[in-house]
Motif scaffolding. Structure first.
Motif, PDB file in Angstrom:
ATOM      1  N   ASP A 117       0.856  -1.178   0.000  1.00 47.64           N
ATOM      2  CA  ASP A 117       0.000   0.000   0.000  1.00 47.64           C
ATOM      3  C   ASP A 117       0.900   1.238   0.000  1.00 47.64           C
ATOM      4  O   ASP A 117       1.701   1.416   0.930  1.00 47.64           O
ATOM      5  CB  ASP A 117      -0.887  -0.006   1.249  1.00 47.64           C
ATOM      6  N   PRO A 118       0.819   2.104  -1.004  1.00 47.33           N
ATOM      7  CA  PRO A 118       1.741   3.248  -1.081  1.00 47.33           C
ATOM      8  C   PRO A 118       1.522   4.280   0.027  1.00 47.33           C
ATOM      9  O   PRO A 118       2.406   5.096   0.282  1.00 47.33           O
ATOM     10  CB  PRO A 118       1.445   3.849  -2.458  1.00 47.33           C
ATOM     11  N   ARG A 153       2.562   1.986   3.461  1.00 45.27           N
ATOM     12  CA  ARG A 153       3.788   1.233   3.174  1.00 45.27           C
ATOM     13  C   ARG A 153       3.745  -0.192   3.709  1.00 45.27           C
ATOM     14  O   ARG A 153       4.727  -0.921   3.662  1.00 45.27           O
ATOM     15  CB  ARG A 153       5.044   1.925   3.725  1.00 45.27           C
ATOM     16  N   SER A 186       4.148  -4.622 -11.902  1.00 44.21           N
ATOM     17  CA  SER A 186       4.057  -3.221 -11.482  1.00 44.21           C
ATOM     18  C   SER A 186       2.840  -2.548 -12.097  1.00 44.21           C
ATOM     19  O   SER A 186       2.114  -1.798 -11.438  1.00 44.21           O
ATOM     20  CB  SER A 186       5.320  -2.451 -11.888  1.00 44.21           C
ATOM     21  N   GLU A 187       2.604  -2.822 -13.383  1.00 44.02           N
ATOM     22  CA  GLU A 187       1.460  -2.231 -14.082  1.00 44.02           C
ATOM     23  C   GLU A 187       0.149  -2.722 -13.483  1.00 44.02           C
ATOM     24  O   GLU A 187      -0.772  -1.925 -13.224  1.00 44.02           O
ATOM     25  CB  GLU A 187       1.533  -2.609 -15.566  1.00 44.02           C
ATOM     26  N   GLY A 226      -0.330  -1.197 -10.080  1.00 45.10           N
ATOM     27  CA  GLY A 226      -0.685   0.208 -10.226  1.00 45.10           C
ATOM     28  C   GLY A 226      -2.157   0.397 -10.564  1.00 45.10           C
ATOM     29  O   GLY A 226      -2.793   1.349 -10.105  1.00 45.10           O
ATOM     30  N   VAL A 249       1.718  -0.694  -5.090  1.00 43.44           N
ATOM     31  CA  VAL A 249       3.078  -0.707  -5.621  1.00 43.44           C
ATOM     32  C   VAL A 249       3.726  -2.046  -5.252  1.00 43.44           C
ATOM     33  O   VAL A 249       3.167  -2.837  -4.489  1.00 43.44           O
ATOM     34  CB  VAL A 249       3.913   0.475  -5.081  1.00 43.44           C
ATOM     35  N   VAL A 250       4.897  -2.281  -5.814  1.00 40.81           N
ATOM     36  CA  VAL A 250       5.553  -3.583  -5.672  1.00 40.81           C
ATOM     37  C   VAL A 250       6.991  -3.391  -5.208  1.00 40.81           C
ATOM     38  O   VAL A 250       7.666  -2.428  -5.596  1.00 40.81           O
ATOM     39  CB  VAL A 250       5.543  -4.356  -7.014  1.00 40.81           C
ATOM     40  N   ASP A 294      10.089   2.577   1.030  1.00 39.64           N
ATOM     41  CA  ASP A 294      10.152   3.433  -0.158  1.00 39.64           C
ATOM     42  C   ASP A 294      11.395   3.126  -0.992  1.00 39.64           C
ATOM     43  O   ASP A 294      11.352   3.141  -2.232  1.00 39.64           O
ATOM     44  CB  ASP A 294      10.154   4.912   0.255  1.00 39.64           C
ATOM     45  N   VAL A 314      10.797  -0.198  -2.865  1.00 39.12           N
ATOM     46  CA  VAL A 314       9.882   0.016  -3.992  1.00 39.12           C
ATOM     47  C   VAL A 314      10.588   0.768  -5.124  1.00 39.12           C
ATOM     48  O   VAL A 314      10.428   0.429  -6.301  1.00 39.12           O
ATOM     49  CB  VAL A 314       8.635   0.793  -3.525  1.00 39.12           C
ATOM     50  N   ASN A 370      12.015  -1.545 -10.243  1.00 39.57           N
ATOM     51  CA  ASN A 370      12.130  -1.499 -11.702  1.00 39.57           C
ATOM     52  C   ASN A 370      13.437  -0.893 -12.199  1.00 39.57           C
ATOM     53  O   ASN A 370      13.590  -0.624 -13.396  1.00 39.57           O
ATOM     54  CB  ASN A 370      10.950  -0.731 -12.299  1.00 39.57           C
TER      55      ASN A 370
END
Length: 372
Positions: free
Chosen positions: A23-24, A27, A82-83, A86, A91-92, A362, A365, A369
């Motif tokens: 969860d962004p 966290r 990730s997509e 989103g 987030v991943v 953070d 995350v 990518n």
């Protein structure tokens, strides 16, 4: 190279990664109610699946001919997950444990397989909130696979040290660079595999476990390294989940090179020393505690040696197979890991600076990518 072996086999690869769904805002880990997996199956089919906890997603590559193909597949899978996350406002991240999540808060995936495991193992299963990297190396002969499994055990702590990425557990600095294995050790049939002198003795071992209802299928052998019961591979399961694609592919390349070098020695009638599992277990503990810092034991010299020195010796050991495998660039990334630190070192550096595990999340995350 001996006349007995003109060219190395392909040593095909398969890579499995386990990701954290986060969860962004908080966290914390977030149960995704299987929406990410369901969405993934439209594009990825069997390459994505749910894990026991709904905040975990596991992905697996197709069979890859070389590390270049493995990089493309892992990069694609990370991008796609990730997509999909989103799209759900999530987030991943990739690490062996979450910096502060509590397993008691996690929802179990509604699947008979996981219900059966929880019924059997109780809180041991419920508390298994960990994330790993599994690497398959293709070997057609089970007899050869077993010999390579026996010999490769020696190098597991070296590889493990490079992937240490789980220093926190439920908001605490555990004092270990890799606490994930300590959590998983509560499961039966985990840790370093014992030595088997023949495929028959290995199969007899599995047969006894199945017949006595210890396990219902051989996949419930969860060793750090195993001859896979259904695929023609040996599977390295010791590694923490790596922060970045570069780290994952570096480790994949190193594992493939170790297997190829041991195969080359075997085909040249040169045996590699097999050490007692109890001794290798000492090195595994040191790797879990200190990562690439500290020392491992050189059993041949019967002395402690800086871990980084032994890792550099390992690079020298595999050097003559790397170019044929086409993985020199990927393996050379080991030097960057040694210089910058493992995922655990990086997490701890962020925490030392901020004193905030949310800032560590953070960071995790933000690395997911990187390099894709």
């Amino acid at each position: 190279m001996s006349a007995l072996i003109k060219k190395l086999p392909p040593f095909t690869l398969g890579v499995e990664e386990e990701y954290q769904i986060i969860d962004p805002e908080t966290r914390d880990l977030k149960s995704h109610m299987s929406k990410i997996v369901e969405g993934g199956k439209i594009h990825l089919r069997e390459q994505v699946k749910a894990e026991m906890h709904q905040s975990v997603v596991e992905v697996g590559t197709n069979i890859c001919k070389n590390v270049g193909e493995a990089r493309k597949e892992v990069s694609f899978l990370r991008n796609k997950i990730s997509e999909l996350a989103g799209n759900q406002g999530l987030v991943v991240g990739a690490a062996g444990t979450h910096p502060f999540a509590k397993w008691q808060d996690q929802e179990i995936t509604d699947d008979p397989r996981y219900h059966n495991i929880v019924n059997e193992l109780k809180d041991i299963a419920r508390s298994n909130l960990i994330f790993g990297l599994h690497v398959h190396v293709g070997i057609e002969s089970r007899e050869i696979a077993l010999q390579l499994m026996n010999q490769a055990c020696y190098f597991l702590p070296h590889i493990y040290a490079l992937t240490t990425n789980s220093p926190f557990w439920e908001g605490r600095d555990t004092g270990f660079k890799a606490f994930r294995a300590k959590i998983f050790a509560k499961f039966p049939r985990t840790g370093l595999p014992e030595y088997f002198d023949s495929v028959q003795s290995y199969d007899n071992f599995l047969e006894i476990l199945v017949k006595t209802n210890c396990i219902d299928n051989p996949k419930k052998i969860w060793w750090d390294l195993r001859m896979h019961p259904f695929f023609s591979t040996i599977e390295f399961r010791i590694c923490d989940m790596c922060l970045t694609v570069d780290e994952t592919i570096c480790v994949v390349a190193l594992i493939q090179a170790v297997v190829a070098k041991l195969y080359k020695l075997l085909m040249s009638n040169t045996s590699f020393n097999i050490y007692r599992i109890a001794l290798i277990r000492e090195n595994k503990f040191r790797a879990a505690r200190n990562g690439i810092e500290g020392k491992l034991i050189d059993f041949g010299k019967k002395t402690e040696v800086p871990t980084q020195d032994l890792i550099l010796e390992l690079l020298d050991f595999v050097d003559d197979v790397v170019d044929e495998l086409g993985s020199r660039q990927e393996i050379e990334y080991v030097h960057q890991i040694l210089a910058r630190g493992t995922g655990a070192d990086q997490q701890l550096a962020v925490f030392e600076k901020t004193k905030d595990t949310k800032q560590v999340v953070d960071y995790i995350v933000g690395k997911f990518n990187q390099g894709i």
